[in-house]
Write an enzyme that holds these catalytic residues in place. Structure first.
Site, PDB file in Angstrom:
ATOM      1  N   CYS A   2       0.864  -1.179   0.000  1.00 54.14           N
ATOM      2  CA  CYS A   2       0.000   0.000   0.000  1.00 54.14           C
ATOM      3  C   CYS A   2       0.901   1.230   0.000  1.00 54.14           C
ATOM      4  CB  CYS A   2      -0.945   0.097   1.188  1.00 54.14           C
ATOM      5  SG  CYS A   2      -2.190  -1.178   1.197  1.00 54.14           S
ATOM      6  N   ARG A  27       4.127  -0.595  -4.694  1.00 58.52           N
ATOM      7  CA  ARG A  27       3.750  -1.036  -3.341  1.00 58.52           C
ATOM      8  C   ARG A  27       2.410  -1.759  -3.311  1.00 58.52           C
ATOM      9  NH1 ARG A  27       6.944   2.177   0.409  1.00 58.52           N
ATOM     10  NH2 ARG A  27       5.617   1.479   2.087  1.00 58.52           N
ATOM     11  N   TRP A  74      -2.643  -2.857  -1.697  1.00 56.64           N
ATOM     12  CA  TRP A  74      -2.312  -4.280  -1.726  1.00 56.64           C
ATOM     13  C   TRP A  74      -3.247  -4.907  -0.701  1.00 56.64           C
ATOM     14  CZ3 TRP A  74      -0.423  -7.979   1.755  1.00 56.64           C
ATOM     15  CH2 TRP A  74       0.013  -9.174   1.173  1.00 56.64           C
ATOM     16  N   ASN A  98      -1.964   2.707   5.351  1.00 55.74           N
ATOM     17  CA  ASN A  98      -1.048   1.612   5.025  1.00 55.74           C
ATOM     18  C   ASN A  98      -0.758   0.879   6.320  1.00 55.74           C
ATOM     19  OD1 ASN A  98       1.032  -0.055   4.185  1.00 55.74           O
ATOM     20  ND2 ASN A  98       2.573   1.565   4.205  1.00 55.74           N
ATOM     21  N   GLY A  99      -1.074  -0.417   6.389  1.00 53.50           N
ATOM     22  CA  GLY A  99      -0.858  -1.181   7.617  1.00 53.50           C
ATOM     23  C   GLY A  99      -2.086  -2.021   7.905  1.00 53.50           C
ATOM     24  N   GLU A 478      17.373 -18.650  -4.902  1.00 56.89           N
ATOM     25  CA  GLU A 478      17.008 -17.329  -5.441  1.00 56.89           C
ATOM     26  C   GLU A 478      16.506 -17.471  -6.891  1.00 56.89           C
ATOM     27  OE1 GLU A 478      16.262 -14.463  -4.806  1.00 56.89           O
ATOM     28  OE2 GLU A 478      16.840 -13.136  -6.433  1.00 56.89           O
ATOM     29  N   LYS A 482      12.825 -16.350  -8.180  1.00 56.79           N
ATOM     30  CA  LYS A 482      12.609 -15.421  -9.304  1.00 56.79           C
ATOM     31  C   LYS A 482      11.645 -16.039 -10.315  1.00 56.79           C
ATOM     32  CE  LYS A 482      13.760 -12.328  -8.129  1.00 56.79           C
ATOM     33  NZ  LYS A 482      14.497 -12.048  -6.935  1.00 56.79           N
ATOM     34  N   GLU A 485       7.978 -16.173  -8.896  1.00 59.56           N
ATOM     35  CA  GLU A 485       7.213 -14.941  -8.689  1.00 59.56           C
ATOM     36  C   GLU A 485       6.818 -14.240  -9.972  1.00 59.56           C
ATOM     37  OE1 GLU A 485       9.181 -12.090  -6.144  1.00 59.56           O
ATOM     38  OE2 GLU A 485      11.107 -12.482  -7.066  1.00 59.56           O
ATOM     39  N   HIS A 501      17.647 -37.374  -1.404  1.00 61.12           N
ATOM     40  CA  HIS A 501      16.859 -37.673  -0.204  1.00 61.12           C
ATOM     41  C   HIS A 501      15.378 -37.367  -0.387  1.00 61.12           C
ATOM     42  CE1 HIS A 501      20.493 -38.565   1.983  1.00 61.12           C
ATOM     43  NE2 HIS A 501      21.028 -37.445   1.499  1.00 61.12           N
ATOM     44  N   LYS A 603       5.938  -4.829  -3.551  1.00 58.54           N
ATOM     45  CA  LYS A 603       7.270  -4.587  -2.999  1.00 58.54           C
ATOM     46  C   LYS A 603       7.093  -3.919  -1.643  1.00 58.54           C
ATOM     47  CE  LYS A 603      11.604  -3.505  -5.124  1.00 58.54           C
ATOM     48  NZ  LYS A 603      12.012  -4.875  -5.452  1.00 58.54           N
TER      49      LYS A 603
HETATM   50  C1  F6R Z   1      11.750 -11.183  -4.269  1.00 59.62           C
HETATM   51  C2  F6R Z   1      11.648 -10.031  -3.404  1.00 59.62           C
HETATM   52  C3  F6R Z   1      11.239 -10.233  -1.998  1.00 59.62           C
HETATM   53  C4  F6R Z   1      12.030  -9.305  -1.065  1.00 59.62           C
HETATM   54  C5  F6R Z   1      11.508  -9.431   0.369  1.00 59.62           C
HETATM   55  C6  F6R Z   1      12.315  -8.598   1.344  1.00 59.62           C
HETATM   56  O1  F6R Z   1      12.171 -10.846  -5.556  1.00 59.62           O
HETATM   57  O2  F6R Z   1      11.854  -8.909  -3.825  1.00 59.62           O
HETATM   58  O3  F6R Z   1      11.387 -11.562  -1.617  1.00 59.62           O
HETATM   59  O4  F6R Z   1      13.376  -9.642  -1.132  1.00 59.62           O
HETATM   60  O5  F6R Z   1      10.168  -9.022   0.406  1.00 59.62           O
HETATM   61  O6  F6R Z   1      12.254  -7.245   1.034  1.00 59.62           O
HETATM   62  P1  F6R Z   1      13.340  -6.228   1.571  1.00 59.62           P
HETATM   63  O7  F6R Z   1      14.644  -6.604   0.999  1.00 59.62           O
HETATM   64  O8  F6R Z   1      12.852  -4.885   1.116  1.00 59.62           O
HETATM   65  O9  F6R Z   1      13.334  -6.337   3.073  1.00 59.62           O
END
Ligand code: F6R
Length: 608
Positions: A2, A27, A74, A98-99, A478, A482, A485, A501, A603
């Protein structure tokens, strides 16, 4: 998670609020809305879906006013819909939030008994009705706002318009970030400095528990005890161009291609490129530390997982790594006087932030590696190290990750030097390798057609397995994250040695296996695991280097190879992360998914 924006202007604000929301859309993008207060009337415009929907709703029914607030959502409580979109409005009040108001159900029940009619399923609507209720009881707008804050449990950044107070905006912060900006006869608020970047550089951050009353000319701040306080105004320069795609099709691609520059700036802020010696901005006493606890979420967590190998192998310092949401409730006994290191792109992720607060309470020296200066974690930590990635807008983290690894590698060298376990010559060699990273990344970025070819193999898959050992294991995780997502292909990152295993049962012609095998002490064993995949009829693609290729050819392993440059212990995970990013990007393109705004994600995760 948000985004909120507000303008107390000396000219119409509605279109500028929507423009501001465009810089906050990373966001959340479930719905969006704006509200203005003009001549004692509240006007609202909201729409379900991305901002283009709000823009067209506004174009067909514009609203007027020089004072307004905006929100991009969001969804937490209530489905993405227009009725659940903010601002939430009564006859007297408009609110963006936001929250999460955790005690909303209890408050809602009491308000309904008093005759308030709720229209949405959100937690936020209780804020609107609580303030309205205090106004109905005869409290002044300021007193009604103040009284309501005592009723809310949970996290909030709030911006509130009250009908009878022209030229005034009420804001509050607990747990979610909020910044105030000062312009020429105008005042602004936003969830971050980026939203305010084109309007002002004069910024003031609300502290935890603060609330404030703003007018176009000034701001009055109060702390959580209601005492009037001064909050310093800082000049923060952010390049608003970061919020444009700069000729690329997607922010993610732009940010992947920014890595040579971002990593160069990060490394050279910590290592002098001429003397090849470290020049850290703060002096951590690594000799006083017996164990480091590293905590983060998501991609940032994987950088802690790589750093564990480095710190233990090179600096001989034991490291424990943990996911922030687990660490917080695990009641892990931390050694008195130990160090806790947190990694975050945004510096606002609530789980990581709360974990940091907990570590402070447990008498840990707190260190943060963070991309957003002046973010909550940056301001809370005892020691801060900045990644110089610049604003990251694509929801999938790319350049922030490689920059985090560059900082962690340098911190590891600092620890190893100070602890007397690394000679000058060795330290210089590592420093040279880190300084050379931008060139190496640049070279990897030029091999796009290789990754596009592998993406064709991944495109029809429902599942994929990523395997690696040592520092390649976190990169396998990782890579899988990627892919999940942005292309929505289910993927797992596994320690290659662990495959036998359990996951080996999954191997078939339908599940591509990506194997990461740089030449290192684990390579031969990883290639044996690759053989196990092939022997069971699996399809494997191996990312390796010249030596790996020679092994594969000598052993006649029938696998597709993507050849990488020769790497070292510190550079391998950073360099192998880059093709993993491009692989998921091209796979997502082939599958036609929304690369920059993947479904259900946002994000900066500021809810638990
Ligand atoms: C994946 C991604 C998320 C962030 C996670 C932590 O591509 O971007 O998994 O890494 O939400 O976010 P930060 O680094 O902002 O604490």
């Amino acid at each position: 998670m948000c985004g909120i924006v507000g303008i107390l202007g000396n000219k119409p604000v509605a279109q500028r609020l929507i423009d501001g929301l465009k810089r906050l859309e990373y966001r959340g993008y479930d719905s969006a809305g704006i509200a203005t207060l003009e001549s004692g009337l509240l006007h609202v415009c909201r729409a379900q879906g991305k901002l283009v929907a709000l823009q067209s709703a506004f174009d067909s029914s514009p609203i007027i006013g020089n004072l307004g607030i905006g929100h991009t959502r969001w969804a937490t409580h209530g489905v993405p819909s227009e009725v659940n979109a903010h601002p939430h409005v009564s006859s007297k009040v408009a609110v963006v939030h936001n929250g999460i108001i955790e005690n909303y159900a209890h408050l809602k029940e009491a308000l309904i008994k008093k005759g308030h009619a709720f229209v949405s399923q959100t937690d936020t609507e209780v804020v609107t009705h609580t303030i309205t209720d205090y106004l109905n009881q005869g409290l002044s707008p300021f007193d009604a706002f103040k009284a309501s804050l005592k009723d809310f449990h949970g996290a909030y950044a709030l911006a509130i318009l009250i009908k009878d107070t022209p030229d005034t905006l009420f804001v509050a912060r607990r747990g979610s970030p909020l910044v105030v900006g000062f312009g020429d006869g105008e005042t602004y608020i936003g969830s971050d400095a980026l939203v305010l970047a084109p309007w002002t550089k004069q910024l003031c951050y609300l502290e935890e528990g603060d609330y404030a009353i703003l007018t176009p000319e000034k701001a009055m701040f109060y702390n959580e005890y209601g005492q009037s306080v001064d909050r310093p105004i800082k000049t923060i320069s952010i390049n608003a161009d970061a919020v444009t795609k700069g000729g690329y099709d997607h922010f993610m691609l732009k940010e992947i291609f920014e890595q040579p520059t971002a990593v160069k700036e990060t490394v050279e802020s910590l290592i002098d490129p001429v003397s090849e010696r470290l020049k850290l901005p703060v002096d951590v006493d690594w000799n006083a530390i017996t164990k480091i606890t590293m905590v983060a979420c998501g991609t940032s967590y994987f950088s802690t997982a790589v750093a564990k190998y480095w710190f233990e192998m090179i600096a001989k310092l034991p490291v424990e790594v943990d996911i922030a949401s687990e660490f917080r409730y695990r009641e892990s006994p931390l050694p008195k006087g130990g160090a806790a290191l947190f990694i975050s792109q945004s510096g606002e992720t609530i789980d990581t932030l709360e974990a940091m607060k907990q570590a402070k309470e447990m008498d840990q020296t707190t260190i943060v590696v963070v991309n957003v200066p002046e973010s909550s974690m940056d301001r809370l930590a005892d020691y801060s190290f900045h990644t110089k990635a610049g604003p990251e807008i694509g929801v999938a983290s790319t350049k922030a990750f490689t920059c985090q690894l560059a900082v962690l590698a340098t911190l590891c060298l600092d620890a190893a030097i100070k602890r007397g376990v690394l000679s000058d010559v060795e330290a210089k060699e590592y420093a040279q390798q880190l300084l050379n990273l931008p060139n190496e990344i640049y070279g990897i970025l030029q091999k796009e057609s290789d990754y596009q070819q592998v993406a064709e193999t991944l495109k029809p898959a429902r599942d994929a397995l990523y395997l690696g050992r040592g520092t390649s294991f976190p990169i396998a995780m990782e890579g899988a994250l990627k892919l999940k997502e942005i292309s929505y292909i289910h993927a797992e990152g596994y320690a290659a040695g662990e495959m036998k295993h359990g996951p080996i049962a999954l191997i078939d012609q339908l599940m591509p296996v990506i194997v990461l095998a740089p030449f290192d002490k684990w390579m031969v064993k990883t290639l044996s695991n690759l053989q196990e995949v092939i022997a069971r009829g699996g399809i494997a693609i191996c990312f390796t280097d010249r030596i790996g290729r020679e092994h594969i050819q000598k052993d006649q392993i029938p696998t597709q190879i993507v050849e990488m440059p020769m790497t070292h212990l510190m550079t391998a995970p950073i360099l192998y992360a880059v093709p993993m990013q491009l692989l998921s990007y091209y796979t997502a393109l082939l599958r036609g998914t929304d690369v920059d705004q993947p479904r259900n994600l946002a994000k900066s995760v500021t809810v638990e």
